[in-house]
Write a protein that holds these residues in place. Structure first.
Motif, mmCIF file in Angstrom:
data_model
loop_
_atom_site.group_PDB
_atom_site.id
_atom_site.type_symbol
_atom_site.label_atom_id
_atom_site.label_comp_id
_atom_site.label_asym_id
_atom_site.label_seq_id
_atom_site.Cartn_x
_atom_site.Cartn_y
_atom_site.Cartn_z
ATOM 1 N N UNK A 1 -14.399 -1.734 -7.945
ATOM 2 C CA UNK A 1 -13.778 -2.796 -7.157
ATOM 3 C C UNK A 1 -12.890 -3.600 -8.093
ATOM 4 N N UNK A 2 -11.628 -3.717 -7.721
ATOM 5 C CA UNK A 2 -10.634 -4.421 -8.531
ATOM 6 C C UNK A 2 -9.975 -5.505 -7.692
ATOM 7 N N UNK A 3 -9.382 -6.480 -8.377
ATOM 8 C CA UNK A 3 -8.566 -7.473 -7.685
ATOM 9 C C UNK A 3 -7.311 -6.798 -7.148
ATOM 10 N N UNK A 4 -6.847 -7.271 -6.020
ATOM 11 C CA UNK A 4 -5.644 -6.704 -5.408
ATOM 12 C C UNK A 4 -4.418 -7.404 -5.992
ATOM 13 N N UNK A 5 -3.948 -6.891 -7.125
ATOM 14 C CA UNK A 5 -2.770 -7.464 -7.779
ATOM 15 C C UNK A 5 -1.669 -6.413 -7.838
ATOM 16 N N UNK A 6 -0.484 -6.851 -8.162
ATOM 17 C CA UNK A 6 0.636 -5.913 -8.224
ATOM 18 C C UNK A 6 0.460 -4.908 -9.361
ATOM 19 N N UNK A 7 -0.180 -5.313 -10.448
ATOM 20 C CA UNK A 7 -0.418 -4.392 -11.564
ATOM 21 C C UNK A 7 -1.377 -3.275 -11.151
ATOM 22 N N UNK A 8 -2.448 -3.640 -10.474
ATOM 23 C CA UNK A 8 -3.418 -2.642 -10.006
ATOM 24 C C UNK A 8 -2.781 -1.747 -8.952
ATOM 25 N N UNK A 9 -1.997 -2.332 -8.056
ATOM 26 C CA UNK A 9 -1.314 -1.532 -7.030
ATOM 27 C C UNK A 9 -0.367 -0.518 -7.665
ATOM 28 N N UNK A 10 0.310 -0.907 -8.736
ATOM 29 C CA UNK A 10 1.197 0.017 -9.438
ATOM 30 C C UNK A 10 0.438 1.162 -10.073
ATOM 31 N N UNK A 11 -0.735 0.858 -10.630
ATOM 32 C CA UNK A 11 -1.566 1.907 -11.223
ATOM 33 C C UNK A 11 -2.063 2.865 -10.147
ATOM 34 N N UNK A 12 -2.453 2.315 -9.008
ATOM 35 C CA UNK A 12 -2.921 3.152 -7.900
ATOM 36 C C UNK A 12 -1.787 4.036 -7.395
ATOM 37 N N UNK A 13 -0.600 3.488 -7.325
ATOM 38 C CA UNK A 13 0.559 4.262 -6.871
ATOM 39 C C UNK A 13 0.809 5.461 -7.781
ATOM 40 N N UNK A 14 0.571 5.282 -9.069
ATOM 41 C CA UNK A 14 0.797 6.360 -10.030
ATOM 42 C C UNK A 14 -0.203 7.508 -9.858
ATOM 43 N N UNK A 15 -1.421 7.193 -9.456
ATOM 44 C CA UNK A 15 -2.463 8.225 -9.313
ATOM 45 C C UNK A 15 -2.952 8.326 -7.867
ATOM 46 N N UNK A 16 -2.078 8.049 -6.919
ATOM 47 C CA UNK A 16 -2.474 8.018 -5.508
ATOM 48 C C UNK A 16 -2.995 9.357 -4.998
ATOM 49 N N UNK A 17 -2.628 10.451 -5.650
ATOM 50 C CA UNK A 17 -3.104 11.773 -5.244
ATOM 51 C C UNK A 17 -4.501 12.076 -5.799
ATOM 52 N N UNK A 18 -5.032 11.191 -6.646
ATOM 53 C CA UNK A 18 -6.345 11.399 -7.257
ATOM 54 C C UNK A 18 -7.405 10.426 -6.750
ATOM 55 N N UNK A 19 -6.991 9.384 -6.048
ATOM 56 C CA UNK A 19 -7.926 8.336 -5.638
ATOM 57 C C UNK A 19 -7.823 8.063 -4.141
ATOM 58 N N UNK A 20 -8.857 7.389 -3.629
ATOM 59 C CA UNK A 20 -8.876 6.903 -2.249
ATOM 60 C C UNK A 20 -9.033 5.392 -2.323
ATOM 61 N N UNK A 21 -8.288 4.695 -1.496
ATOM 62 C CA UNK A 21 -8.245 3.238 -1.538
ATOM 63 C C UNK A 21 -8.818 2.653 -0.255
ATOM 64 N N UNK A 22 -9.661 1.614 -0.408
ATOM 65 C CA UNK A 22 -10.208 0.884 0.733
ATOM 66 C C UNK A 22 -10.108 -0.603 0.437
ATOM 67 N N UNK A 23 -9.857 -1.386 1.458
ATOM 68 C CA UNK A 23 -9.838 -2.832 1.276
ATOM 69 C C UNK A 23 -11.234 -3.378 1.518
ATOM 70 N N UNK A 24 -11.668 -4.279 0.653
ATOM 71 C CA UNK A 24 -12.977 -4.907 0.777
ATOM 72 C C UNK A 24 -12.773 -6.277 1.401
#
Length: 60
Positions: free
Chosen positions: A36-59
């Motif tokens: 669980x991470x804070x929803x920041x632009x830095x984290x969103x950018x990291x997720x965008x880079x590996x979006x094919x490897x991860x699944x995202x859910x909002x808490x």
């Protein structure tokens, strides 16, 4: 600040080294682990880079 749950679902084998480094930077140690991470632009950018490897859910 809003939180997001990220689950690592696909291995980094066969992908570029920087994508594996991004997975580690997000805090993952093992496959199928969730963090669980804070929803920041830095984290969103990291997720965008590996979006094919991860699944995202909002808490909420």
């Amino acid at each position: 600040m809003a939180k997001i749950k990220i689950t690592w679902v696909k291995s980094t084998i066969g992908y570029k080294f920087d994508q594996a480094a991004t997975i580690k930077a997000l805090g993952f140690k093992k496959l199928n682990q969730s963090v669980i991470q804070d929803d920041s632009s830095a984290i969103r950018g990291m997720i965008l880079k590996v979006r094919h490897l991860v699944v995202l859910e909002e808490v909420i």
